[in-house]
Design a protein around this motif. Sequence first.
Motif, mmCIF file in Angstrom:
data_model
loop_
_atom_site.group_PDB
_atom_site.id
_atom_site.type_symbol
_atom_site.label_atom_id
_atom_site.label_comp_id
_atom_site.label_asym_id
_atom_site.label_seq_id
_atom_site.Cartn_x
_atom_site.Cartn_y
_atom_site.Cartn_z
ATOM 1 N N VAL A 65 0.828 -1.203 0.000
ATOM 2 C CA VAL A 65 0.000 0.000 0.000
ATOM 3 C C VAL A 65 0.865 1.256 0.000
ATOM 4 N N GLN A 66 1.898 1.253 0.812
ATOM 5 C CA GLN A 66 2.793 2.416 0.870
ATOM 6 C C GLN A 66 3.458 2.686 -0.477
ATOM 7 N N ARG A 67 3.710 1.631 -1.219
ATOM 8 C CA ARG A 67 4.360 1.776 -2.517
ATOM 9 C C ARG A 67 3.383 2.158 -3.627
ATOM 10 N N SER A 68 2.156 1.670 -3.530
ATOM 11 C CA SER A 68 1.227 1.812 -4.650
ATOM 12 C C SER A 68 0.202 2.930 -4.498
ATOM 13 N N TYR A 69 0.056 3.488 -3.310
ATOM 14 C CA TYR A 69 -0.805 4.654 -3.113
ATOM 15 C C TYR A 69 0.094 5.835 -2.757
ATOM 16 N N PRO A 70 0.566 6.587 -3.739
ATOM 17 C CA PRO A 70 1.575 7.621 -3.489
ATOM 18 C C PRO A 70 1.095 8.771 -2.616
#
Length: 467
Positions: free
Chosen positions: A427-432
């Motif tokens: 999530v941290q990587r894909s929701y900027p």
Amino acid sequence: MTLTLLSGLSAETRTLSGWGRTHPVSTSVVQPPTLEQLQALIRAASPRSLIARGLGRSYGDAAHRSGGLVIELPAFDQITVDPASATVTAGAGISLDHILRVIVPAGFFLPVTPGTRNVTVGGAIAADVHGKNHHVDGSFGTHVQRLLLVDGTGTLRELTPSGRGNVEEAEWFWATVGGMGLTGVIVEATFSLIPITSSLISVDTTRYRDLESLMAAMVEADSKYRYSVAWVDSLDPRGRGVLTCGDHVPAEVLPHNLQADPLQYDPKALASAPPFLPGGLLNKFTVRAFNEAWYRKAPKQRQAELQAMAPFFHPLDGVQDWNRIYGPAGFLQYQFAVPDAAAHLVSRTLQALREVGAPSFLTVLKRFGHGNPAPLSFPMPGWTLAADVPAAVPGLLPVLDQLDQEVAAAGGRLYLAKDSRQPAAMVQRSYPRLAEWQSLVKALDPRGVFVSSLSERLALTADNSET
């Protein structure tokens, strides 16, 4: 067991899970009958203790928490239609099914509907649901004109997309859209409707022998149809599929025998899945047989077929409790969105699921258009693939972990309302815009009252009570 809370309020102990029926938890459920009691409940709540729940159609752990307190809002079921402005104002606890039964005979349709009508207004906003018309009309939150939110301090806030000139209030609105119930409890919303003159859909159906030709036809359909969706045979190495496209039919072009009552709407559940099915019933052999029958059932090409709304928009609602067919271990849905440049991940994912032996008879491919300003809204321009698979398939989770990495590397993401297993790092990587959203949640819920199993698993919100 019943737990007494505030004066006039009591909570019932229940076992809850998401629609996928995985990881059930024991929790307490309360149904405040009035806005004032809801506000008092929130003000008296301990940090990390509350989450709102609609009709439980999130597939994973978004609307419950072990040992927590779940808020349901069946009393918030008012509905007012304004024909002049083509809008409806509805309580957050009312279902889209109930709204459709009111608005369709009045000559209106929902701006966006997901694959089931059995979701509440509050849930539709919190998950920012999308439908077959995203490439044209966007997601549900795009059509919300105002909402009433009780935040983590118990304060009732009226929020609009523009904030009426107040930038902070506009940011709070968009943080709530797609915010998975973590900004507060939505209690009411006003949203726009689509005017219609009949309840029938003109449907074009075409079979394609391979995924490449199917996806090319879907891109072409973007500019031709308001609604489009494809079913893909997940077990076929070629990726054959069926593309279904449609539009609302004006009453004046209907056959004469249908013009007398063009706005009929009476959906019915046709059957009910048995309360228990053996875990091995769904396997590659039974799913292959189903997929073969489903593909052959569709015409090679059929145009302008008149279909009722219920079978076109909500076919699975025709079978009550269809999630039982996966057996006692339940199922999960793997749904991602990727930009057009990463279209290869559609075939890559189908291949990976075949190789691990994960049978999926419900594999859906759709096109997405432009997103909205909500930081946690799922849709982005490009493709979305959703595959339902039994949760107990050996070796499934490592395969999905690898696919996660490929989706994130391509600039894609997974849908929080369907997720039950992705790690926090994904999530941290894909929701900027996650950090931006987290700061807005902290302003709306400074004590950190709202929490779910999903938010804990993904570290979506910090424990504000410690700051």
